[in-house]
Scaffold this motif. Structure first.
Motif, PDB file in Angstrom:
ATOM      1  N   SER A   1      -4.995   5.996   1.996  1.00  8.58           N
ATOM      2  CA  SER A   1      -4.741   6.673   2.840  1.00  8.58           C
ATOM      3  C   SER A   1      -4.776   6.525   4.290  1.00  8.58           C
ATOM      4  N   SER A   2      -4.152   7.329   4.768  1.00 12.90           N
ATOM      5  CA  SER A   2      -4.077   7.147   6.406  1.00 12.90           C
ATOM      6  C   SER A   2      -3.713   8.052   7.795  1.00 12.90           C
ATOM      7  N   THR A   3      -4.355   8.064   9.087  1.00 12.43           N
ATOM      8  CA  THR A   3      -3.576   9.652   9.845  1.00 12.43           C
ATOM      9  C   THR A   3      -3.220   8.367  10.925  1.00 12.43           C
ATOM     10  N   ARG A   4      -2.559   9.334  11.391  1.00 13.15           N
ATOM     11  CA  ARG A   4      -1.372   8.523  12.534  1.00 13.15           C
ATOM     12  C   ARG A   4      -1.702   8.832  14.016  1.00 13.15           C
ATOM     13  N   SER A   5      -2.058   7.676  14.776  1.00 16.49           N
ATOM     14  CA  SER A   5      -2.145   7.380  15.990  1.00 16.49           C
ATOM     15  C   SER A   5      -1.398   8.294  16.913  1.00 16.49           C
ATOM     16  N   ARG A   6      -1.600   8.771  17.862  1.00 20.21           N
ATOM     17  CA  ARG A   6      -0.928   9.506  19.004  1.00 20.21           C
ATOM     18  C   ARG A   6      -0.394   8.942  20.004  1.00 20.21           C
ATOM     19  N   ALA A   7      -0.526   7.469  20.585  1.00 21.27           N
ATOM     20  CA  ALA A   7      -0.200   6.720  20.995  1.00 21.27           C
ATOM     21  C   ALA A   7       1.348   6.597  20.222  1.00 21.27           C
ATOM     22  N   ASP A   8       2.245   5.865  22.307  1.00 25.23           N
ATOM     23  CA  ASP A   8       3.221   5.583  21.621  1.00 25.23           C
ATOM     24  C   ASP A   8       3.142   4.179  20.256  1.00 25.23           C
ATOM     25  N   MET A   9       2.508   2.853  20.460  1.00 29.81           N
ATOM     26  CA  MET A   9       2.629   2.173  20.241  1.00 29.81           C
ATOM     27  C   MET A   9       1.005   2.177  19.257  1.00 29.81           C
ATOM     28  N   ARG A  10       2.019   1.940  17.985  1.00 31.81           N
ATOM     29  CA  ARG A  10       0.762   2.042  16.892  1.00 31.81           C
ATOM     30  C   ARG A  10       0.671   0.871  15.352  1.00 31.81           C
ATOM     31  N   ARG A  11       0.078   0.729  14.760  1.00 32.83           N
ATOM     32  CA  ARG A  11       0.279  -0.212  13.751  1.00 32.83           C
ATOM     33  C   ARG A  11       0.246   1.273  12.477  1.00 32.83           C
ATOM     34  N   THR A  12       0.923   1.540  11.363  1.00 39.30           N
ATOM     35  CA  THR A  12       1.154   2.550  10.643  1.00 39.30           C
ATOM     36  C   THR A  12       0.918   1.553   9.097  1.00 39.30           C
ATOM     37  N   TRP A  13       0.239   1.770   8.299  1.00 38.54           N
ATOM     38  CA  TRP A  13       0.507   1.656   6.570  1.00 38.54           C
ATOM     39  C   TRP A  13       0.412   2.835   5.732  1.00 38.54           C
ATOM     40  N   ASP A  14       1.777   2.831   4.885  1.00 41.53           N
ATOM     41  CA  ASP A  14       2.299   3.790   4.342  1.00 41.53           C
ATOM     42  C   ASP A  14       0.883   3.827   2.788  1.00 41.53           C
ATOM     43  N   PRO A  15       0.392   5.157   2.653  1.00 36.52           N
ATOM     44  CA  PRO A  15      -0.435   5.269   1.777  1.00 36.52           C
ATOM     45  C   PRO A  15       0.246   5.265   0.253  1.00 36.52           C
ATOM     46  N   GLY A  16      -0.583   4.030  -0.169  1.00 36.65           N
ATOM     47  CA  GLY A  16      -0.208   3.620  -1.853  1.00 36.65           C
ATOM     48  C   GLY A  16       0.891   1.984  -1.923  1.00 36.65           C
ATOM     49  N   ARG A  17       0.986   1.731  -0.494  1.00 39.56           N
ATOM     50  CA  ARG A  17       1.986   0.534  -0.360  1.00 39.56           C
ATOM     51  C   ARG A  17       1.216  -0.469  -0.062  1.00 39.56           C
ATOM     52  N   ALA A  18       0.947  -2.124  -1.396  1.00 38.48           N
ATOM     53  CA  ALA A  18       0.069  -2.970  -0.931  1.00 38.48           C
ATOM     54  C   ALA A  18       0.483  -3.689   0.080  1.00 38.48           C
ATOM     55  N   TRP A  19      -0.380  -4.653   0.531  1.00 37.98           N
ATOM     56  CA  TRP A  19       0.206  -5.366   1.785  1.00 37.98           C
ATOM     57  C   TRP A  19      -0.629  -7.222   1.348  1.00 37.98           C
TER      58      TRP A  19
ATOM     59  N   PHE B   1       1.195  -2.229  -9.142  1.00 39.42           N
ATOM     60  CA  PHE B   1       1.133  -1.697 -10.381  1.00 39.42           C
ATOM     61  C   PHE B   1       0.464  -3.284 -10.926  1.00 39.42           C
ATOM     62  N   ALA B   2       0.216  -4.430 -10.239  1.00 37.74           N
ATOM     63  CA  ALA B   2      -0.758  -5.759 -10.760  1.00 37.74           C
ATOM     64  C   ALA B   2      -1.192  -5.695  -9.625  1.00 37.74           C
ATOM     65  N   GLU B   3      -1.721  -7.346  -9.946  1.00 37.17           N
ATOM     66  CA  GLU B   3      -2.572  -7.659  -9.299  1.00 37.17           C
ATOM     67  C   GLU B   3      -2.192  -9.351  -9.121  1.00 37.17           C
ATOM     68  N   GLN B   4      -2.586 -10.184  -8.095  1.00 37.37           N
ATOM     69  CA  GLN B   4      -2.546 -12.008  -8.815  1.00 37.37           C
ATOM     70  C   GLN B   4      -4.204 -12.283  -8.380  1.00 37.37           C
ATOM     71  N   GLY B   5      -4.659 -12.708  -9.202  1.00 42.78           N
ATOM     72  CA  GLY B   5      -6.070 -14.047  -8.805  1.00 42.78           C
ATOM     73  C   GLY B   5      -5.702 -15.313  -8.329  1.00 42.78           C
ATOM     74  N   GLY B   6      -6.973 -16.156  -8.373  1.00 49.07           N
ATOM     75  CA  GLY B   6      -6.449 -17.171  -7.751  1.00 49.07           C
ATOM     76  C   GLY B   6      -5.897 -18.028  -8.847  1.00 49.07           C
ATOM     77  N   ASP B   7      -6.210 -17.602 -10.197  1.00 53.71           N
ATOM     78  CA  ASP B   7      -4.842 -18.563 -10.751  1.00 53.71           C
ATOM     79  C   ASP B   7      -3.823 -17.928 -11.205  1.00 53.71           C
TER      80      ASP B   7
ATOM     81  N   TYR C   1       3.688  -6.515  -5.300  1.00 52.31           N
ATOM     82  CA  TYR C   1       4.129  -5.404  -3.830  1.00 52.31           C
ATOM     83  C   TYR C   1       4.388  -3.985  -4.473  1.00 52.31           C
ATOM     84  N   ARG C   2       3.801  -3.443  -5.805  1.00 52.95           N
ATOM     85  CA  ARG C   2       4.051  -2.006  -5.858  1.00 52.95           C
ATOM     86  C   ARG C   2       3.128  -1.603  -6.124  1.00 52.95           C
TER      87      ARG C   2
END
Length: 122
Positions: free
Chosen positions: A104-122, A45-51, A42-43
């Motif tokens: 890396s990310s730059t924020r939208s000026r719009a009221d409704m937006r999707r943001t993701w913090d740099p360094g955060r995995a999803w 530090f690790a990735e999980q493969g198909g195996d 999640y942080r």
């Protein structure tokens, strides 16, 4: 804290590591190894493969890249991200394709937006 650092040390060896192996080598219960491995993933530090085995993730690889020469892709891409953000008025992300993590990310000026913090995995 020590329990969390044990799987991290095992991942540094760059060998695929299953939850069972992490539990046996770390001396913790399999459920504990699973929780720790999931948090490391999640942080970033690790990735999980198909195996289902865990490998060093982008954060761990970046920590070892200190000796690597050359510019950081985030620094190089930042002016382009900002220019695109200004042009379209929307949030712009740089994503490392080998690992689903926001670089890396730059924020939208719009009221409704999707943001993701740099360094955060999803």
């Amino acid at each position: 804290m020590d329990n969390a650092l044990r799987p991290l040390q095992l991942l540094r060896r760059a060998q695929p590591l299953t939850v069972s192996e992490a539990a046996a080598k770390s001396g913790v219960a399999r459920s504990t190894a699973h929780r720790l491995s999931a948090m490391l993933k999640y942080r970033g530090f690790a990735e999980q493969g198909g195996d289902k085995a865990y490998r060093p993730g982008p954060v761990l690889r970046a920590a070892g890249a200190g000796a690597r020469s050359g510019p950081d892709v985030r620094e190089v891409a930042r002016p382009c991200l900002e220019a695109l953000n200004q042009r379209v008025g929307e949030t712009v992300h740089l994503t490392v394709v080998s690992a689903p993590m926001c670089g890396s990310s730059t924020r939208s000026r719009a009221d409704m937006r999707r943001t993701w913090d740099p360094g955060r995995a999803w």
